[in-house]
Design a protein around this motif. Structure first.
Motif, PDB file in Angstrom:
ATOM      1  N   SER A1217       0.861  -0.998   0.151  1.00  0.00           N
ATOM      2  CA  SER A1217      -0.334  -0.184  -0.015  1.00  0.00           C
ATOM      3  C   SER A1217       0.695   0.980  -0.036  1.00  0.00           C
ATOM      4  O   SER A1217       0.828   2.021  -0.695  1.00  0.00           O
ATOM      5  CB  SER A1217      -0.939   0.000   1.259  1.00  0.00           C
ATOM      6  OG  SER A1217      -0.339  -0.008   2.605  1.00  0.00           O
ATOM      7  N   ALA A1218       1.603   1.039   0.892  1.00  0.00           N
ATOM      8  CA  ALA A1218       3.284   3.075   0.805  1.00  0.00           C
ATOM      9  C   ALA A1218       4.217   1.948  -0.323  1.00  0.00           C
ATOM     10  O   ALA A1218       4.459   3.167  -1.171  1.00  0.00           O
ATOM     11  CB  ALA A1218       3.191   1.917   2.230  1.00  0.00           C
ATOM     12  N   CYS A1220       7.069   0.907   0.802  1.00  0.00           N
ATOM     13  CA  CYS A1220       8.356   1.562   1.548  1.00  0.00           C
ATOM     14  C   CYS A1220       9.324  -0.115   1.097  1.00  0.00           C
ATOM     15  O   CYS A1220       8.704  -1.443   0.764  1.00  0.00           O
ATOM     16  CB  CYS A1220       8.606   1.147   3.129  1.00  0.00           C
ATOM     17  SG  CYS A1220       7.186   1.939   3.462  1.00  0.00           S
ATOM     18  N   GLY A1247       8.231   5.302   0.669  1.00  0.00           N
ATOM     19  CA  GLY A1247       7.219   5.010  -0.143  1.00  0.00           C
ATOM     20  C   GLY A1247       6.676   6.508  -0.830  1.00  0.00           C
ATOM     21  O   GLY A1247       6.914   7.251  -0.550  1.00  0.00           O
ATOM     22  N   GLY A1248       6.964   5.976  -2.391  1.00  0.00           N
ATOM     23  CA  GLY A1248       7.019   6.973  -2.734  1.00  0.00           C
ATOM     24  C   GLY A1248       8.589   7.832  -3.113  1.00  0.00           C
ATOM     25  O   GLY A1248       8.113   8.977  -4.258  1.00  0.00           O
ATOM     26  N   GLU A1249       9.255   7.138  -3.383  1.00  0.00           N
ATOM     27  CA  GLU A1249      11.201   7.643  -3.018  1.00  0.00           C
ATOM     28  C   GLU A1249      10.757   7.559  -4.806  1.00  0.00           C
ATOM     29  O   GLU A1249      10.667   6.765  -4.935  1.00  0.00           O
ATOM     30  CB  GLU A1249      11.620   7.352  -1.856  1.00  0.00           C
ATOM     31  CG  GLU A1249      12.460   8.127  -1.285  1.00  0.00           C
ATOM     32  CD  GLU A1249      13.517   7.832  -0.334  1.00  0.00           C
ATOM     33  OE1 GLU A1249      14.939   8.310  -0.663  1.00  0.00           O
ATOM     34  OE2 GLU A1249      13.495   6.747   0.152  1.00  0.00           O
ATOM     35  N   LYS A1250      12.009   8.093  -5.414  1.00  0.00           N
ATOM     36  CA  LYS A1250      12.165   7.930  -6.170  1.00  0.00           C
ATOM     37  C   LYS A1250      13.760   7.839  -6.550  1.00  0.00           C
ATOM     38  O   LYS A1250      14.755   9.023  -5.953  1.00  0.00           O
ATOM     39  CB  LYS A1250      11.759   9.082  -7.040  1.00  0.00           C
ATOM     40  CG  LYS A1250      10.651   9.576  -7.880  1.00  0.00           C
ATOM     41  CD  LYS A1250       9.707   8.997  -8.319  1.00  0.00           C
ATOM     42  CE  LYS A1250       8.492   9.367  -8.338  1.00  0.00           C
ATOM     43  NZ  LYS A1250       7.256   8.937  -7.057  1.00  0.00           N
ATOM     44  N   LYS A1377       2.256  -0.165  -6.793  1.00  0.00           N
ATOM     45  CA  LYS A1377       2.692   0.748  -5.999  1.00  0.00           C
ATOM     46  C   LYS A1377       4.489   0.862  -5.954  1.00  0.00           C
ATOM     47  O   LYS A1377       5.147   1.742  -6.002  1.00  0.00           O
ATOM     48  CB  LYS A1377       2.729  -0.039  -4.499  1.00  0.00           C
ATOM     49  CG  LYS A1377       1.499   1.099  -4.400  1.00  0.00           C
ATOM     50  CD  LYS A1377       1.494   2.261  -3.415  1.00  0.00           C
ATOM     51  CE  LYS A1377      -0.147   3.014  -3.265  1.00  0.00           C
ATOM     52  NZ  LYS A1377       0.052   4.757  -3.559  1.00  0.00           N
ATOM     53  N   GLU A1405       3.256   9.614  -9.185  1.00  0.00           N
ATOM     54  CA  GLU A1405       3.788  10.974  -8.063  1.00  0.00           C
ATOM     55  C   GLU A1405       3.953  10.101  -6.838  1.00  0.00           C
ATOM     56  O   GLU A1405       4.241   9.711  -6.229  1.00  0.00           O
ATOM     57  CB  GLU A1405       3.393  11.497  -8.250  1.00  0.00           C
ATOM     58  CG  GLU A1405       4.122  13.069  -7.569  1.00  0.00           C
ATOM     59  CD  GLU A1405       2.835  13.961  -7.298  1.00  0.00           C
ATOM     60  OE1 GLU A1405       3.100  15.612  -7.408  1.00  0.00           O
ATOM     61  OE2 GLU A1405       2.259  14.065  -7.843  1.00  0.00           O
ATOM     62  N   GLU A1406       2.783   8.869  -6.200  1.00  0.00           N
ATOM     63  CA  GLU A1406       2.905   8.418  -5.551  1.00  0.00           C
ATOM     64  C   GLU A1406       3.711   6.838  -5.056  1.00  0.00           C
ATOM     65  O   GLU A1406       3.687   6.294  -3.763  1.00  0.00           O
ATOM     66  CB  GLU A1406       1.477   8.001  -5.099  1.00  0.00           C
ATOM     67  CG  GLU A1406       0.725   9.586  -4.169  1.00  0.00           C
ATOM     68  CD  GLU A1406      -0.381   9.442  -5.639  1.00  0.00           C
ATOM     69  OE1 GLU A1406      -0.567   8.574  -5.813  1.00  0.00           O
ATOM     70  OE2 GLU A1406      -0.695  10.773  -6.096  1.00  0.00           O
ATOM     71  N   CYS A1407       4.344   7.124  -6.332  1.00  0.00           N
ATOM     72  CA  CYS A1407       4.785   5.118  -5.863  1.00  0.00           C
ATOM     73  C   CYS A1407       6.085   5.164  -5.985  1.00  0.00           C
ATOM     74  O   CYS A1407       6.827   6.518  -6.566  1.00  0.00           O
ATOM     75  CB  CYS A1407       4.718   4.495  -8.005  1.00  0.00           C
ATOM     76  SG  CYS A1407       2.528   4.393  -8.535  1.00  0.00           S
ATOM     77  N   THR A1408       6.797   3.888  -6.096  1.00  0.00           N
ATOM     78  CA  THR A1408       8.152   4.005  -5.425  1.00  0.00           C
ATOM     79  C   THR A1408       8.738   3.568  -6.873  1.00  0.00           C
ATOM     80  O   THR A1408       8.077   2.803  -7.079  1.00  0.00           O
ATOM     81  CB  THR A1408       8.775   3.405  -4.078  1.00  0.00           C
ATOM     82  OG1 THR A1408       7.750   3.117  -3.525  1.00  0.00           O
ATOM     83  CG2 THR A1408       9.960   3.331  -4.382  1.00  0.00           C
TER      84      THR A1408
END
Length: 1459
Positions: A1217-1218, A1220, A1247-1250, A1377, A1405-1408
């Protein structure tokens, strides 16, 4: 006293007639000249002596006459005719010598007949001398005995073989095939293969034991014949169809064929009907491939028809002799020698029948072999010249199938095709003899047979339908497995496909059971109905032994043609489909030979010129390039730039002549070298890839390797430049492949170089090195004309001329400065990207990381075995050399009993036992019913009728029915057992590890064997075994004396069988090992056809293909001869048993009832075929059960984890879901004997880091993604996603929740929609939205059929950049995700790259996002960058911090010109 010459004369006049035909044959077949030698002299001398002896007789008769004794006319006539014959044979010996005949069958048969005729005279002379000595004429007796002795000598001499002719192929060959020099006797008994059989028995055969092919079976003799005749057919059709409206019609010539091709692929053939309307006055006649085949192979094949007729007639001699024997036993007054004569006759006829049948098969198989060679050669030659439009209509897989499947079908059909006329002939003859025996009641049996035919035909058609479905699912299975390899995780699809296959298999199994039931019960039902009508139609019809058993023997003969016909018909149907496919392929349009003019004047200053060029990919499509006018001076460096899909690569194709030239002229001065965008690598050593068939010049080679920056790579590879490169360059990274491809072009030293973006796959510094050392103004190619397609802006200032392309036209041209000054679109484009000018080329190749193992991760399982032994420099060479045979190592020597037990266990022990029990019941009932028949025939006849006949008939019928039930039961249980076994072994194996190309191939083969081959072989094996045992029991019961002979024959039989199986198994193995190189080479050729044509290497590749086919046939030829060798020897054993049964029956005729005798000989007659089958099946069983052994091996290797786990740990539902990711002490190695590819990696990503992942070649970037997807399990440490340890999940659960955009963009043949969303789980709107975000919407909207547009295999009809964007669209649809980008934008220009990056930023944007970076500027704005070095984590921080630390990342950024 002297009529004894008459039979001799009659018998000898026939061969004299045949000789004239033979002399005519010799006249037209010259094999060279044999020098005079002792054997020749002896043969000639004996013939002359015989001539002298005969004429001495004539002169003696004249002398008698002059002395007043008048001899009978026969004394003049007979010796005169004989003398002429002997003189003729003397001349024939010499004529044959001059024509190079090493052993003469005609003379051997002549001497044999002469000797047989003389033997009759010999006997009567001896009897005369004993009974009436006074009538003996001493002179004639003396000459006759001399004549007789000389005949024996002549016969012995004619059995010997002469030396080979001068200058014959055999003299030059290192290991010639002994068939050519074998004597006639050795040829008809196949004795000449015995030496190989002995070798095979002592030790497993190896390749060096195989003989060279006979010249008339080699490709260079066989293929051109078919190709020429086929071309004549095509020209004839073209001549016919070009009438007064020639121009108009030649345009349409291609269209109907095109339509037909579509037809095959399941699209409606609308165009065809439209075309026919265009010119209703005539239809295009298709060229006939069948006729071309008939002309090429018909004459040799006709010999087989002759053999077949003789054999079919001889088949009916057995039952006739049986009739005579039973009559002989019934009639106690007949003389004993009659019985012995019948027995001898039976033996001789059976032996002749065996010899002729085996010769027939030999001719058939050799014809089949030639047809296969010719078809493969023709398809290969066609594939090299086929136009692009036609090439697109058939996938590589389909074309390879033409070669493997369709050519094989023809080969199989040829052995059966004669049954088309032979089966009806056998049926008619059998019915004729039956009518003679039983009268009109035969019609009842015929009716039953006729009923059976449609049933059998229906079953055959149904089976075929299921087979087609199965083949389809097999094709899918292989396609999907390949998909898995290429990193598209459509694994669900695979699981679903298996379920489908099960369904088909089950139906096929029920059908097989029904067909076995009809096959076994048909003869019985026929016999039952016939006897039933015969008995009930008239009280006085008595069923005696002669009637019952002669009819049974005839019914047994009938069984074969009736069951064969449906098979032959379905086989013909299949072959006709193949014929159509082959014809369509061979009729495809070819590339225009004159589209590029290479004869440009040496004086002209331009190296390349195009004037008013308009080009299209096929004649039906709109032009892809328009209004081209280009003049390129000699020695210029020309850069071609433009957006994705603007026609840059097409321009090069047009210069190569790969496109259809619609208008204009193209001329290229001198030879051409071509480097394609996707490097084409052959499956041979690295050095051979570069040298590419040219002469090796070591200094130049070293210079080229150095210039292409391959030196460091050679140090990494296990055996340097002798390392074998796998198919499609599997053990090289993208960058290495591209550099090898470039090195090949430089090494070949041509005048004009066409380079299609060769620098896109290499790092910036390597790219710079190559440009400076090779392409640029100071490079190796500085004096050549170079056309470079590129996206690299940094190289443009050094180009002499820049062509800017857009939508298939050249929009701007000029030098770098001129273009900047004109201030057009190009200048604006440059300004936009000025900031990131030189980093464009920075591509860190990724698959290169796997060089640590020299084999990519995905192909690890096979290589595991390959290279366990040692890690020295020879390792890869060994592995390469052993690559194909390695797979078969398990199967030398005998198959262990445990393998059979594995199979039995897989079926299930109860089911195995039930099958055996039912089998036994069936055979016991069958024996008993025939025994019952013999008791019935011995019933006494009261008042012209048998009192108990109705009771006898009832019991006989009941026995038959119960037999039927047993048959149905066991065939059903065996078929079901086969499926259970297959499924059980599938599950043990199929999900166990990463499949690789070679494994995929093997899996499909092994599992297919277990699915369909083994059960049917087992059925036949057990069937034959019970028949043989039953026959022996019956024969022993009837004539106990046979017990003396049977053990001896049994030992002989067993010895022959062991002897044969040893060689046969190994030959089969050698044959299958040498078969795959044909297809891999062909596959390779298809992929690299444009490169081969560009370099003008077609002839060399054709030669190579021919050599591989010949090499394969070298193993196949001895294996078919070994079958004949075996059959002749076994049939001889069988014939001995038959004769013994008959002989002992004759001896013991006082104590034997006719019924038992008939039963005994009927069974004995069946024995021969059953014995042959038994050995064939037992060896097939041993050969095929190996599949179980291999599958078991795979099941015993380390497995990949479970697909899905039933009880996964605590896992939040929409996981992850996140997004990480936490990696703890992670490490992994490709194989247990290799060093760690990654170790000690610990990091945590929120989570969401590029995150960007960078590193030099071999740093382990791809290894990290491989670990994340668990393609290879971790050796240490763990990876957690949202707190769940991924090693505790099922692979399916893991892989379906992460998305990867792989390094090689891969598409499959099918619609665009299927490629984006194989499960149809998204709506059209969602698909279009994804296309819009991946900047493909306008492109797809413009395609014919839009989303339903057919992609060709591998997506070859889209540019590489477009394929990459489709992969992005796929990821956008799945929107998981976590997204992994693996060098995903290497093939697109800067502008598109920027669009993609912005899409990823907005949509994910919200995805890793983990990006393996190639252009560093794309990750400069990422949150963090991971720098890997030698498999360890070197740096991990934000880009700015890393630059300020001045570490590895700083250096890389500096190299890329970012700082």
């Amino acid at each position: 006293m002297l009529p004894e010459h008459h039979p001799g004369m009659a018998a000898l006049l026939v061969p004299v007639g045949l000789r004239s035909l033979y002399i005519f044959y010799l006249h037209s077949h010259n094999n060279g000249y044999i020098c005079m030698n002792h054997l020749n002299k002896a043969k000639t001398a004996v013939s002359l002596l015989l001539w002298i002896v005969c004429w001495a007789d004539v002169f003696y008769s004249f002398w008698e006459r002059s002395h007043g004794i008048v001899p009978a006319p026969v004394h003049f006539l007979s010796p005169t005719v004989l003398g002429i014959s002997m003189l003729l044979s003397c001349l024939l010996v010499q004529y044959e010598r001059m024509k190079g005949v090493q052993s003469s069958g005609v003379l051997l048969i002549f001497w044999l007949l002469a000797l047989l005729c003389a033997t009759v005279g010999f006997r009567s002379r001896v009897l005369l001398a004993l009974n009436e000595p006074s009538l003996v004429c001493v002179w004639r007796y003396t000459t006759f005995f001399i004549y007789y002795i000389l005949l024996v000598v002549a016969l012995v001499l004619s059995c010997l073989s002469d030396q080979p002719p001068l200058f014959s192929q055999a003299v030059k060959d290192t290991n010639p095939c002994p068939e050519l020099g074998a004597s006639f006797l050795s040829r008809i008994t196949f004795w000449w293969i015995s030496r190989m059989m002995v070798t095979g028995y002592k030790r497993p055969l190896v390749e060096s034991d195989l003989w060279s092919l006979n010249p008339e079976n080699r490709s260079h003799r066989v293929v051109p014949g078919l190709v020429q005749r086929w071309n004549r057919q095509r020209q004839k059709v073209q001549r016919l169809s070009s009438g007064p409206l020639a121009d108009q019609q030649t345009k349409y010539m291609y269209s109907p064929k095109k339509a037909q091709q579509n037809d095959v692929k399941g699209t409606p053939a609308a165009d065809e009907s439209e075309i026919l309307i265009v010119r209703p006055q005539q239809q295009t006649k298709e060229p006939s491939l069948l006729w071309a085949l008939c002309l090429s192979f018909g004459p040799y094949f006709l010999i087989s028809c002759l053999y077949k007729i003789i054999h079919d007639v001889l088949m009916f001699v057995g039952p006739e002799i049986l009739r005579l024997l039973i009559r002989f036993i019934n009639d106690s007054s007949s003389m004993s020698w009659h019985g012995f004569f019948y027995t001898g006759l039976l033996f001789v006829c059976n032996c002749v029948q065996s010899l002729i049948l085996q010769q027939y098969f030999h001719v058939c198989f050799v014809s089949g072999m030639r047809v296969r060679t010719a078809i493969i050669g023709a398809v290969y030659r066609k594939a090299l010249v086929i136009s692009n439009a036609a090439r697109r209509s058939s996938t590589v897989g389909e074309i390879v199938n033409l070669m493997s499947v369709d050519a094989q079908r023809f080969m199989d059909l040829i052995t059966y095709i004669n049954m088309l006329w032979s089966a009806p002939l056998q049926v008619v003859l059998a019915l004729y003899f039956l009518w003679q025996t039983l009268g009109p009641s035969v019609l009842a049996g015929v009716a039953v047979m006729l009923l059976m035919v449609p049933i059998n035909a229906f079953i055959a058609m149904k089976t075929k339908a299921y087979q087609v479905a199965q083949m389809k699912s097999k094709d899918n299975r292989i396609k999907l497995m390949n998909e898995m390899l290429n990193g598209i995780k459509v694994l669900k699809l695979y699981a679903w496909e298996l379920a489908f296959q099960d369904k088909v298999l089950k139906k096929a199994a029920y059908l097989a059971a029904v067909s076995t039931f009809t096959w076994v019960c048909a003869p019985f039902l026929v016999a039952l109905s016939t006897f039933c009508v015969y008995i009930l139609s008239d009280e006085n019809n008595v069923l005696d032994a002669q009637k019952a058993f002669v009819s049974l023997a005839l019914f047994n003969i009938l069984r074969f043609p009736l069951n064969m016909l449906p098979m032959v018909i379905s086989s013909i149907v299949q072959a006709s489909v193949s014929l159509k496919r082959l014809r369509t392929f061979l009729s495809h349009e070819e590339l225009q030979e004159d589209s590029v003019d290479h004869s440009a004047k040496l004086t002209s200053p331009h190296s390349i010129s195009i004037t008013d060029g308009v080009f299209s990919w096929s004649r039906t499509e709109a032009p892809a390039l328009r209004n081209l006018n280009v003049q390129i001076p000699e020695g210029a460096l020309v850069a071609v730039v433009g957006l994705v899909g603007s026609g840059k690569s097409s321009l090069l194709s047009a210069l190569l002549g790969e496109m259809d030239k619609v208008e204009g002229t193209v001329s290229v001065k001198g030879s051409v070298a071509y480097v394609p965008q996707q490097a084409w690598i052959q499956n041979s050593t690295l050095k051979q890839n570069i040298v590419f068939g040219q002469e090796l010049s070591e200094p130049w080679y070293q210079q080229v390797v150095e210039a292409c920056a391959l030196k460091p790579d050679l140090e990494i590879l296990p055996a340097g430049d002798a390392t074998e490169i796998g198919e499609k360059g599997v053990n090289l990274s993208g960058g290495q492949k591209q550099r090898v491809s470039l090195a090949r072009a430089i090494y070949c030293d041509r005048c004009v170089y066409l380079l299609d973006d060769p620098l896109s796959a290499v790092d910036a510094h390597v790219g710079k090195h190559i440009f400076e050392r090779v392409i640029g103004p100071q490079g190796l190619l500085k004096d050549k004309t170079r056309v470079l397609v590129t996206h690299g802006l940094s190289y443009l200032p050094q180009a002499d001329l820049i062509l800017v392309m857009s939508e298939g036209q050249i929009t701007e041209r000029g030098s770098y400065q001129q273009l900047l000054n004109t201030d057009g679109a190009f200048a604006e484009f440059l300004r936009t990207y000025a900031a990131v000018e030189s980093n464009d080329e920075e591509t860190a190749p990724t698959a290169q990381d796997n060089n640590t193992s020299a084999v990519t991760g995905s192909s690890s399982p096979l290589s595991q075995k390959q290279q366990e032994a040692d890690k020295g420099a020879e390792r890869e060479v060994k592995a390469g050399a052993g690559k194909l045979t390695e797979a078969d190592k398990a199967s030398t020597g005998k198959v262990k009993l445990s393998v059979f037990l594995t199979y039995a266990k897989a079926i299930g022990v109860p089911l195995s036992l039930i099958s055996l029990l039912l089998f036994f019941t069936h055979h016991f009932l069958s024996l008993f019913s025939n025994y019952w028949l013999s008791l019935w025939t011995d019933d006494p006849v009261v008042n012209g009728t048998q009192p108990d006949r109705l009771m006898r008939l009832g019991v006989y019928g009941a026995l038959g029915l119960s037999q039927g039930v047993a048959v149905f039961g066991y065939s059903l249980s065996m078929s079901i057992g086969g499926i259970l076994a297959s499924r059980c072994l599938h599950q043990a194996m199929l999900y166990d590890r990463t499949p690789s190309g070679n494994l995929v191939n093997r899996f499909s083969k092994e599992i297919d064997t277990i699915d369909s081959v083994i059960p049917s072989i087992l059925k036949m094996f057990t069937g034959s075994m019970f028949i043989v045992l039953g026959s022996c029991v019956i024969i022993l019961a009837a004539t106990p004396l046979v017990a003396v002979v049977i053990p001896f024959l049994g030992v002989l039989y067993f010895f022959v069988q062991r002897f044969y199986v040893a060689s046969s198994r190994q030959l089969k193995r050698l044959e299958s090992v040498s078969r795959s190189p044909i297809y891999t080479h062909f596959n390779e050729t298809l992929l690299g056809a444009s490169v081969i044509r560009a370099f003008g290497e077609q002839k060399r590749f054709m030669r190579e293909s021919d050599l591989r086919v010949d090499h394969n046939q070298e193993a196949y030829f001895p294996s078919i001869v070994a079958n004949r060798w075996l059959a002749i020897r076994l049939e001889f054993v069988g014939n001995c048993i038959v004769s013994c049964a008959a002989l002992f029956a004759v001896i013991a005729r006082e104590s034997l009832s006719p019924g038992i005798m008939g039963l005994s000989i009927t069974y004995a007659l069946q024995l021969t075929t059953s014995l042959t089958w038994l050995v064939r099946m037992s060896s097939d069983l041993e050969t095929n059960i190996v599949a179980v052994e291999r599958v078991r091996e795979y099941s015993d290797t380390d497995k990949e984890a479970e697909w899905t786990l039933q009880t996964p740990g605590p896992q939040p539902d929409p996981w992850p879901s996140a997004g990480c990711i936490e990696i703890r002490n992670f490490g992994l190695r490709y194989r247990h004997d290799l060093d760690m590819a990654l170790h000690n990696i610990s990091l945590s990503i929120t989570g969401g880091e590029k995150v960007g992942i960078v590193g030099r070649t071999g740093a382990g970037k791809s290894s990290l993604t491989i670990g994340l997807f668990r393609i290879i399990e971790a050796s240490e440490g763990q990876i957690l996603i949202d707190g769940v340890d991924i090693s505790e999940l099922g692979l399916h659960q893991l892989r379906s929740r992460i998305t990867i955009i792989p390094q090689d963009p891969v598409l499959f043949s099918g619609s665009l929609r299927m490629n984006l969303d194989p499960f149809n789980s998204y709506s059209d709107d969602e698909v279009w939205r994804a296309l819009e975000f991946s900047h493909l919407k306008t492109f797809v909207s413009g395609l014919t059929g839009k989303l339903e547009y057919e992609c060709s295999e591998g997506g070859e009809n889209l540019s590489v950049g477009q394929r990459q964007l489709l992969c992005l669209a796929r990821a956008l649809l799945r929107k998981t995700k976590i997204l992994v980008l693996d060098e995903a934008t290497a093939a697109v220009d800067m502008e598109t790259d920027n669009l993609i990056q912005s899409t990823i930023r907005s949509q994910f944007e919200e995805c890793t996002v983990l990006t393996i970076a190639h252009r560093l500027n794309t990750i400069m704005d990422y949150t963090r960058v991971l720098v890997l070095d030698k498999g360890q984590m070197a740096e991990f921080d934000s880009p700015n911090n890393l630059i300020s630390q001045r570490g590895l990342f700083y250096n890389m950024a500096k190299d890329s010109g970012l700082l």
